[in-house]
Structures are given as C-alpha cells and as structure tokens.
Design a protein around this motif. Structure first.
Motif, PDB file in Angstrom:
ATOM      1  N   TYR A 108      31.102  65.929 -41.281  1.00 24.19           N
ATOM      2  CA  TYR A 108      31.226  67.265 -41.871  1.00 24.19           C
ATOM      3  C   TYR A 108      29.988  67.579 -42.706  1.00 24.19           C
ATOM      4  N   GLU A 113      29.420  74.185 -43.393  1.00 23.75           N
ATOM      5  CA  GLU A 113      30.878  74.178 -43.270  1.00 23.75           C
ATOM      6  C   GLU A 113      31.312  73.971 -41.817  1.00 23.75           C
ATOM      7  N   ASN A 145      33.921  76.698 -40.100  1.00 28.39           N
ATOM      8  CA  ASN A 145      34.465  77.790 -40.891  1.00 28.39           C
ATOM      9  C   ASN A 145      33.626  79.039 -40.659  1.00 28.39           C
ATOM     10  N   ASN A 146      34.287  80.165 -40.425  1.00 28.79           N
ATOM     11  CA  ASN A 146      33.608  81.444 -40.205  1.00 28.79           C
ATOM     12  C   ASN A 146      32.626  81.366 -39.035  1.00 28.79           C
ATOM     13  N   SER A 156      37.497  84.388 -39.171  1.00 30.01           N
ATOM     14  CA  SER A 156      37.859  83.942 -40.504  1.00 30.01           C
ATOM     15  C   SER A 156      38.588  82.605 -40.453  1.00 30.01           C
ATOM     16  N   GLY A 157      38.203  81.679 -41.354  1.00 28.68           N
ATOM     17  CA  GLY A 157      38.855  80.380 -41.425  1.00 28.68           C
ATOM     18  C   GLY A 157      38.257  79.387 -40.443  1.00 28.68           C
ATOM     19  N   TYR A 158      38.850  78.210 -40.416  1.00 30.60           N
ATOM     20  CA  TYR A 158      38.349  77.143 -39.547  1.00 30.60           C
ATOM     21  C   TYR A 158      38.887  77.302 -38.128  1.00 30.60           C
ATOM     22  N   THR A 159      38.009  77.160 -37.161  1.00 29.42           N
ATOM     23  CA  THR A 159      38.369  77.229 -35.747  1.00 29.42           C
ATOM     24  C   THR A 159      37.705  76.079 -35.006  1.00 29.42           C
TER      25      THR A 159
END
Length: 250
Positions: A108, A113, A145-146, A156-159
């Motif tokens: 990570y 992010e 993220n994003n 929006s958010g983690y994918t």
C-alpha cells in the motif's frame, strides 16, 4: 551439480524445537528478524516474526516493512517527505519436504492511496554449482481510492480496478561463504479490469519488467549488510531505488 533434495533442504531449514540459526542468504529461509535500511527516499524498517503452522513439515513467517520515513530530512530525492510513504506486509510459508514456498503479499502506498494484494508460489530448484534459482508465479488484484473509470470520472471510495499476474525468479550466486549476489527479475501483466487499468496500470502500459539487484555480506551468522538497486525499463538504474540495509536474525 549440487542437488537440493527435500531431505537436505529440511536439514538446512529445520528449527523445530530449536533455536537454529537460519541461512540468511536463502530466499526461502524463515526466521525472526529486524532490519533497517537507508534509501534515497528515507529510512525503511523491517520486522519479521515466525509463527507455528501446526505442522512439523512446514514453517511460517510474517514480515512487515515500513518505507520512506524521514525522506525529506535524510533522503536525496526532491519529492520525498518525512512521513512513511508505503508499507508491505507478507505472510510467507515454506514446505520443508519439497522446498516450495507460498506468499500472500500486501502493498500500500500512502501517497497515491493505492495498493495490491497477491498470492504466489516459489520453488527452490537444484543448484548449479554456485548458482541457484527460485522461480515465482502468482496472481493478484489492485485496489485504489478515488480511482478513474474508463470515462475519466473519479470513483468515490476504494475500488478494485483490475487483476494482474506476476512471473519471475529469485536468483542467487554464492561467491564465498559470506558474500553472495542476487538478481530478481519480475514480469507483471494486467489480466482483467477496466480498460483504463488494463492499458495503463504499469508505467502507463499493460506490463512491466522490474529488476532488482543485491550484493550482500554476512558479517556473522546472524548479521548482514546488503545493497539493493531496483529499476525497470521505464526507470533507469540511476533513477531507481537504492538501499543499504542491515539485517539481524533474532
């Protein structure tokens, strides 16, 4: 040619009920350890802890690496800052009967992010004199993220934008009892996901060949010093990552 038979492999690695010192030059060695690295982007900290697998024929180890601390104060790259920029967490296991390892690898990056989670298998091959190879193959998934979708819009958010494969080898050349060299090429290729991920995931392409070279000196059975260089076809050796690392086996 020296043969790495399962019996010989188990004898080299067996620490069942003992505090045997492990061969720190072996990519499949399992032992509790601490490490500190000075890099062009700051300081790296490595902590490794063995765990009980519940089987006399296997060994396991968790390794946590925190990278890039005090990059602005101690590093040489203009873009580095003092905060930790990335972490790597590995759960590693080895079968003493056949010299086969498995690894769950989590990476990570705090700045972007984004990261990845992968699973791979590693196999120790018979040595050819001073040279030994440890081929690796695995699959993984990226997350961010994003992230951008195929239309250029931010999600929006983690994918999970896609999946990838990795194939490579760890290579070890033993020069003396205390000095060895490693060359570890790793080829990564996107497998599935959004078009944006499949076409641009690795240095703005769908694949990349990463190179790692290391030169190591074993000061005593539990302590060594290592130099690492990491680069790829889009990043020159000079502009890649350079590390001086000190490792101690507990």
């Amino acid at each position: 040619m020296l043969m790495a038979t399962p019996l010989a492999y188990a004898e080299r690695h067996n620490n069942l009920g003992t505090e045997a010192v492990q061969d720190m030059s072996d990519p499949l060695a399992v032992y509790t350890q601490v490490g500190l690295g000075y890099t062009d982007k700051g300081l790296n900290l490595k902590l490794g802890q063995t765990f009980d697998t519940g089987s006399d024929s296997t060994m396991g180890m968790n390794v946590l690496e925190l990278k890039g601390a005090f990059g602005d104060a101690l590093g040489v790259r203009d873009y580095a800052d003092d905060s930790i920029d990335s972490l790597r967490l590995r759960r590693f296991g080895v079968d003493l009967t056949n010299g086969r390892g498995s690894q769950v690898d989590f990476n990570y990056n705090f700045n972007t992010e984004a990261g990845s989670l992968s699973y791979s298998l590693i196999q120790a091959l018979p040595a050819f004199g001073a040279l030994q190879l440890y081929p690796l193959a695995g699959v993984g998934a990226a997350f961010a993220n994003n992230a951008l979708n195929d239309s250029g819009d931010t999600l929006s958010g983690y994918t999970v934008p896609g999946t990838f494969a990795v194939v490579g080898t760890y290579g070890k050349l033993e020069l003396t009892d205390n000095i060895w060299l490693n060359y570890n090429p790793m080829f990564m290729k996107t497998l599935s996901g959004s078009d944006n991920y499949k076409n641009h995931a690795f240095a703005d392409g769908d694949n990349i060949l990463n190179h790692e070279f290391a030169a190591s000196y074993q000061i005593n059975p539990k302590f060594n010093i290592r130099y690492f260089a990491q680069w790829n076809e889009q990043l020159s050796y000079k502009d890649g990552t350079h590390i001086i690392e000190f490792n101690y086996q507990l």
